[in-house]
Enzyme design. Structure first.
Site, PDB file in Angstrom:
ATOM      1  CD  GLU A 152      36.756 -70.268  36.130  1.00 18.71           C
ATOM      2  OE1 GLU A 152      37.616 -69.741  36.852  1.00 18.71           O
ATOM      3  OE2 GLU A 152      36.908 -70.515  34.922  1.00 18.71           O
ATOM      4  CG  HIS A 153      38.934 -67.188  40.249  1.00 17.59           C
ATOM      5  ND1 HIS A 153      40.199 -67.285  39.705  1.00 17.59           N
ATOM      6  CD2 HIS A 153      39.091 -67.435  41.579  1.00 17.59           C
ATOM      7  CE1 HIS A 153      41.069 -67.576  40.664  1.00 17.59           C
ATOM      8  NE2 HIS A 153      40.424 -67.665  41.797  1.00 17.59           N
ATOM      9  CG  PHE A 195      38.484 -67.035  30.780  1.00 21.56           C
ATOM     10  CD1 PHE A 195      37.458 -67.631  30.076  1.00 21.56           C
ATOM     11  CD2 PHE A 195      38.551 -65.650  30.789  1.00 21.56           C
ATOM     12  CE1 PHE A 195      36.518 -66.878  29.385  1.00 21.56           C
ATOM     13  CE2 PHE A 195      37.613 -64.879  30.107  1.00 21.56           C
ATOM     14  CZ  PHE A 195      36.593 -65.499  29.402  1.00 21.56           C
ATOM     15  CG  HIS A 196      41.517 -68.063  36.411  1.00 19.37           C
ATOM     16  ND1 HIS A 196      41.441 -66.923  37.184  1.00 19.37           N
ATOM     17  CD2 HIS A 196      42.206 -67.700  35.303  1.00 19.37           C
ATOM     18  CE1 HIS A 196      42.045 -65.915  36.568  1.00 19.37           C
ATOM     19  NE2 HIS A 196      42.513 -66.364  35.420  1.00 19.37           N
ATOM     20  CB  ALA A 197      37.927 -74.359  35.047  1.00 23.81           C
TER      21      ALA A 197
END
Length: 533
Positions: A291-292, A470-472
């Site tokens: 994730e970011h 919100f990029h898992a």
């Protein structure tokens, strides 16, 4: 109960694409299940409505994480809870990632997922406002557009980036070089374009396509070792749906591993600890998550520019609302961030390893229990993050009950690569804001503040004052090995007739935002599903 041919769980970018593609054959029956309700909230179509949608439990899931960082705070990871999924509540930035991202997937043992395979998919699904080219499409169902520019403050950002050698571009997806420009977004004519509006609503009149909103899937039904359907709750009542061909999980990188684990597919030790009988010991279900971690930078402007006066006062908000209602333009028609860019944290790199997004607005620190509010004094904000983290977190169920909280371990900055790159990201953004003519617009940095200087202070600031992207991805990653959850055709190992099609299937992080890549993944997956039928 008469089975459907395909039961798809999750009506986000992946599920809506799959429903469209698989139901195109009138001889195939398809059921699309969505835990959230219909996408009737009027704010969904308003681009700047995303902030309210993200905080509304009727339109978004809120998943708290484990405590982390020096302050031992928790994040809340948000996902869409309506037809369209996260594409109905996100910031609308449309990126495709780099050629090297997809070629890496193929190099890792996933044939058919290289750039030469995926680029034609993007060109097929896109309807780009700049028109067709060898690298973009213009006749597809997913409308995207690029801002026209003209705002003096944002033009200064672009000029400053040019001073650093970053190339200004109309279409940021045309190259993988260092670049910046007005963001490409899933917006057309001032209105948000969701996966539901692009792929689902145009085909809902097909008699072979059924859509069940407000239906929470708790587990996959596995009988005789095969997936035969799903069980859940529809508006409080128990419900089952049977699948004659396949069950397809498209619920996202958080919910998909949860459903698998509740179904007995996952790491045996964790399942037994949660009180779940083990059907298939698949140790990487919920593991390998990336994730970011996002820096939040804010700057006080030296002049009364930007959107704060328009969005941070009652009078200004009335004016921009009237403007939007009359013409579907103005600040409310903009994406979450109007400028996007990519740069290298070290010049010897072969491609950018950092992304940033900038908006001419700044926000007050949120008070407990209150929504984020726009500042009154003029300011601007920037989010920035390292593109390809290699730290791995995890998602685990904590009990056999479907409503029990998840154990989400972000494990940010666990590797030296991530820590070193993150430091370079913040310093790169500071170089941008110190470059002319942008520097003349800036009074001072307000977050994280000029006192944050050392490497450790920068990492701590990212953890304590930053945000999730919100990029898992990666929680059910595909790969060639028996320990990989999915094979390269996205089939769940150990459970015939069960497939996963969403960001959890990504074996490594894509260099950018995920809405576009997930849509392309699903479009390509539909071909694989039909080939395997």
């Amino acid at each position: 109960m008469t089975p459907f041919d395909y039961v798809i769980v999750g009506a986000g970018p992946a599920g809506c694409v799959l429903a469209n593609r698989l139901s195109a054959d009138p001889g195939i029956s398809v059921l699309l299940i969505e835990a959230g309700g219909p996408d009737t909230n009027p704010l969904i179509s308003v681009p700047q409505g995303y902030a309210q949608l993200l905080g509304d439990p009727d339109t978004a899931w809120h998943y708290p994480t484990r405590p982390f960082g020096p302050a031992k705070q928790t994040d809340v990871w948000v996902r869409g809870k309506t037809l369209g999924g996260s594409s109905a509540v996100n910031g609308m930035i449309y990126n495709r990632g780099n050629r090297a991202d997809y070629d890496e997937w193929e190099r890792l043992g996933n044939p058919g997922w290289g750039w030469d395979d995926v680029l034609p998919v993007f060109r097929t699904i896109e309807d780009h406002s700049l028109g067709a080219s060898a690298l973009r499409g213009a006749d597809g169902p997913l409308q995207v557009s690029t801002g026209d520019g003209g705002d003096a403050l944002l033009e200064d950002v672009l000029t400053a980036g040019g001073q650093l050698g970053w190339r200004r571009m109309r279409d940021l997806n045309e190259t993988d070089e260092e670049r910046l420009g007005y963001a490409t977004a899933t917006i057309r004519d001032g209105r948000r374009v969701t996966a539901a509006t692009a792929f689902l609503h145009p085909v809902t009149d097909r008699p072979n396509l059924s859509v069940w909103p407000e239906t929470v899937v708790d587990r996959v039904l596995i009988e005789g070792g095969r997936a035969v359907g799903v069980r859940g709750r529809q508006r409080g009542q128990d419900v089952e749906a049977r699948a004659g061909r396949e069950v397809i999980l498209a619920a996202g990188a958080i919910a998909t591993p949860k459903i698998l684990q509740l179904s007995g597919v996952g790491p045996a030790v964790a399942l037994r600890a949660a009180g779940v009988d083990v059907v298939v010991d698949s140790p990487n279900v919920g593991a390998r998550m990336r994730e970011h971690r996002v820096f939040l930078l804010q700057f006080r402007l030296a002049e009364d520019l930007g959107y704060n006066k328009m969005l941070g006062t009652e009078e200004g908000l009335r004016d921009v609302t009237a403007q939007y209602q009359a013409n579907a333009d103005g600040p409310l028609a903009a994406p979450s961030f109007e400028i996007a860019g990519f740069f290298k944290t070290h010049p010897e790199l072969d491609r950018p390893d950092a992304q940033f997004q900038i908006a001419p607005v700044s926000f007050r620190p949120p008070a407990p229990g209150e929504a984020v509010q726009v500042e009154r004094e003029p300011g601007m904000c920037c989010v920035a993050y390292l593109l390809r983290p290699d730290s791995e977190g995890s998602i685990r169920i904590t009990a056999a009950g479907p409503d029990a909280p998840l154990d989400i371990d972000p494990n940010f900055f666990a590797t030296e690569h991530d820590r070193t790159t993150a430091v370079g990201v913040l310093r790169g953004i500071r170089r941008l804001f110190a470059a002319e003519p942008l520097a003349q617009r800036i009074a001072h940095e307000t977050m994280p503040g000029p006192g944050v200087r050392t490497d450790q202070e920068i990492i701590d600031a990212a953890l304590t004052m930053g945000s999730t992207g919100f990029h898992a991805i990666g929680t059910c990653a595909m790969g060639p090995d028996d320990t990989d959850v999915l094979d390269p055709r996205l089939r769940v190992r150990g459970v015939p007739q069960l497939r996963v099609v969403d960001a959890s299937a990504f074996p490594t992080m894509i260099s950018g935002n995920l809405n576009g890549p997930v849509s392309a993944l699903a479009w390509h997956a539909a071909d694989l599903i039909l080939q395997d039928a």
